[in-house]
Design a protein around this motif. Structure first.
Motif, PDB file in Angstrom:
ATOM      1  N   GLU A 228       0.825  -1.205   0.000  1.00  0.00           N
ATOM      2  CA  GLU A 228       0.000   0.000   0.000  1.00  0.00           C
ATOM      3  C   GLU A 228       0.863   1.260   0.000  1.00  0.00           C
ATOM      4  N   ILE A 229       1.957   1.220   0.758  1.00  0.00           N
ATOM      5  CA  ILE A 229       2.860   2.371   0.817  1.00  0.00           C
ATOM      6  C   ILE A 229       3.488   2.629  -0.551  1.00  0.00           C
ATOM      7  N   LEU A 230       3.967   1.571  -1.206  1.00  0.00           N
ATOM      8  CA  LEU A 230       4.577   1.724  -2.530  1.00  0.00           C
ATOM      9  C   LEU A 230       3.564   2.255  -3.532  1.00  0.00           C
ATOM     10  N   CYS A 231       2.349   1.757  -3.430  1.00  0.00           N
ATOM     11  CA  CYS A 231       1.286   2.184  -4.351  1.00  0.00           C
ATOM     12  C   CYS A 231       0.931   3.649  -4.127  1.00  0.00           C
ATOM     13  N   LYS A 232       0.740   4.037  -2.880  1.00  0.00           N
ATOM     14  CA  LYS A 232       0.324   5.407  -2.578  1.00  0.00           C
ATOM     15  C   LYS A 232       1.407   6.434  -2.924  1.00  0.00           C
ATOM     16  N   LEU A 233       2.669   6.062  -2.694  1.00  0.00           N
ATOM     17  CA  LEU A 233       3.759   6.990  -2.979  1.00  0.00           C
ATOM     18  C   LEU A 233       4.270   6.855  -4.404  1.00  0.00           C
ATOM     19  N   GLN A 234       3.719   5.863  -5.141  1.00  0.00           N
ATOM     20  CA  GLN A 234       4.090   5.649  -6.541  1.00  0.00           C
ATOM     21  C   GLN A 234       5.605   5.446  -6.698  1.00  0.00           C
ATOM     22  N   VAL A 235       6.150   4.526  -5.893  1.00  0.00           N
ATOM     23  CA  VAL A 235       7.576   4.208  -5.960  1.00  0.00           C
ATOM     24  C   VAL A 235       7.750   2.700  -6.123  1.00  0.00           C
ATOM     25  N   LYS A 236       8.991   2.286  -6.425  1.00  0.00           N
ATOM     26  CA  LYS A 236       9.249   0.883  -6.746  1.00  0.00           C
ATOM     27  C   LYS A 236       9.784   0.072  -5.573  1.00  0.00           C
ATOM     28  N   ASN A 237      10.370   0.744  -4.596  1.00  0.00           N
ATOM     29  CA  ASN A 237      10.963  -0.010  -3.489  1.00  0.00           C
ATOM     30  C   ASN A 237      10.923   0.808  -2.205  1.00  0.00           C
ATOM     31  N   SER A 238      11.305   0.164  -1.108  1.00  0.00           N
ATOM     32  CA  SER A 238      11.207   0.790   0.208  1.00  0.00           C
ATOM     33  C   SER A 238      12.184   1.941   0.385  1.00  0.00           C
ATOM     34  N   ILE A 239      13.349   1.860  -0.268  1.00  0.00           N
ATOM     35  CA  ILE A 239      14.328   2.953  -0.166  1.00  0.00           C
ATOM     36  C   ILE A 239      13.740   4.234  -0.745  1.00  0.00           C
ATOM     37  N   GLU A 240      13.135   4.113  -1.935  1.00  0.00           N
ATOM     38  CA  GLU A 240      12.488   5.275  -2.552  1.00  0.00           C
ATOM     39  C   GLU A 240      11.332   5.760  -1.692  1.00  0.00           C
ATOM     40  N   ALA A 241      10.588   4.817  -1.107  1.00  0.00           N
ATOM     41  CA  ALA A 241       9.435   5.185  -0.275  1.00  0.00           C
ATOM     42  C   ALA A 241       9.867   6.032   0.911  1.00  0.00           C
ATOM     43  N   CYS A 242      10.955   5.631   1.566  1.00  0.00           N
ATOM     44  CA  CYS A 242      11.449   6.387   2.720  1.00  0.00           C
ATOM     45  C   CYS A 242      11.909   7.781   2.301  1.00  0.00           C
ATOM     46  N   ARG A 243      12.593   7.862   1.167  1.00  0.00           N
ATOM     47  CA  ARG A 243      13.098   9.163   0.709  1.00  0.00           C
ATOM     48  C   ARG A 243      11.955  10.102   0.359  1.00  0.00           C
ATOM     49  N   VAL A 244      10.972   9.582  -0.400  1.00  0.00           N
ATOM     50  CA  VAL A 244       9.833  10.421  -0.811  1.00  0.00           C
ATOM     51  C   VAL A 244       9.020  10.847   0.416  1.00  0.00           C
ATOM     52  N   ALA A 245       8.799   9.920   1.333  1.00  0.00           N
ATOM     53  CA  ALA A 245       8.026  10.232   2.540  1.00  0.00           C
ATOM     54  C   ALA A 245       8.700  11.321   3.365  1.00  0.00           C
ATOM     55  N   LYS A 246      10.021  11.304   3.413  1.00  0.00           N
ATOM     56  CA  LYS A 246      10.757  12.339   4.143  1.00  0.00           C
ATOM     57  C   LYS A 246      10.638  13.682   3.418  1.00  0.00           C
ATOM     58  N   ASP A 247      10.736  13.636   2.090  1.00  0.00           N
ATOM     59  CA  ASP A 247      10.608  14.865   1.315  1.00  0.00           C
ATOM     60  C   ASP A 247       9.235  15.514   1.525  1.00  0.00           C
ATOM     61  N   LEU A 248       8.217  14.659   1.650  1.00  0.00           N
ATOM     62  CA  LEU A 248       6.858  15.144   1.830  1.00  0.00           C
ATOM     63  C   LEU A 248       6.517  15.368   3.292  1.00  0.00           C
ATOM     64  N   LYS A 249       7.526  15.119   4.175  1.00  0.00           N
ATOM     65  CA  LYS A 249       7.344  15.298   5.631  1.00  0.00           C
ATOM     66  C   LYS A 249       6.216  14.418   6.174  1.00  0.00           C
ATOM     67  N   LEU A 250       6.131  13.195   5.625  1.00  0.00           N
ATOM     68  CA  LEU A 250       5.137  12.233   6.102  1.00  0.00           C
ATOM     69  C   LEU A 250       5.697  11.412   7.266  1.00  0.00           C
ATOM     70  N   ILE A 251       7.031  11.275   7.307  1.00  0.00           N
ATOM     71  CA  ILE A 251       7.677  10.577   8.426  1.00  0.00           C
ATOM     72  C   ILE A 251       8.831  11.433   8.923  1.00  0.00           C
TER      73      ILE A 251
END
Length: 251
Positions: A228-251
């Protein structure tokens, strides 16, 4: 991945019903955008997310900017008005895209009948004809598709900032005047509370097994949250998910 890429994917994954009066309604909204530009001297951009086309109308304010196209109309094969973006201060442009992503999710969470009640206002700095930055008021409205839950059109208005607003960016309820600062309302959350917990633990290097033990949930549930996280953030892996989430101040 930049915020604009996430926005593009969010828009492109929407499914628009075929047999709808899009053409007739589009003419109506193009006329409204043109009238906004004329009456408020604004630059108005109407973006059609179904066809990936934007219609830009230049009011007299365009003479103050580094684009003197007063009275003109442009049709652009993109939902992103890149010529206008090039005039916005880089720091403000990055913030603008993040604000629009939050607003997109905010509107999507509203009951259908209330979606047109809200609009976004923010302060930007844009280059004028002398290459100096001037304060600009940016407003944005999302227009739902005729008979489903997709958001079809986006209307952006750029005009002089004639009065200060109490925050950098606000969501305004046009029916009662209530204003909410972006980032201070629950509905802008892209990820659920549990998904944020899982992603925070992923960011700490935990395996799915360890995450399951820490949160007292099954490994299958962790796997579902990961997908669900990969789908919502539209990324391919967990590394990208963490980076995008930080950029968006989600985590």
């Amino acid at each position: 991945m930049d915020t604009i890429d996430i926005l593009s994917r969010e828009f492109s994954t929407q499914v628009f019903p075929e047999e709808q009066p899009y053409s007739e309604l589009l003419d109506k909204y193009r006329c409204m955008a043109c009238n906004y530009a004329r009456m408020e001297s604004a630059v108005a951009v109407l973006s059609d997310m179904r066809t990936n086309i934007s219609y830009i109308y230049y009011g007299r304010f365009s003479r103050m900017l580094k684009i003197d196209k007063c009275g003109d109309e442009d049709k652009v094969s993109s939902i992103w008005e890149k010529e206008i973006f090039s005039l916005i201060h880089p720091d403000d442009l990055a913030g603008k895209h993040l604000q629009e992503l939050c607003f997109f999710h905010f509107v999507r969470h509203q009951p259908r009948r209330k979606r047109t009640d809200y609009y976004l206002i923010s302060k930007l700095r844009m280059k004028d004809s002398t290459n100096n930055y001037i304060p600009v008021l940016h407003r944005m409205f999302y227009v739902p598709a005729p008979s489903d839950d997709t958001l079809w059109l986006a209307l952006c208005l750029y005009s002089p900032l004639m009065f200060d607003i109490p925050a950098k960016c606000l969501i305004v309820n046009s029916t009662n005047g209530q204003m909410t600062e972006i980032g201070k309302q629950d509905n802008t959350r892209i990820l659920s509370v549990r998904e944020k917990q899982v992603l925070n633990l992923i960011d700490k290097g935990m395996t799915s097994k360890k995450i399951a033990e820490t949160l007292s949930i099954s490994i299958n549930t962790v796997s579902r949250h990961r997908q669900e996280i990969l789908c919502k953030l539209q990324v391919k892996n967990s590394i990208e998910a963490c980076r995008v989430a930080k950029d968006l101040k989600l985590i």
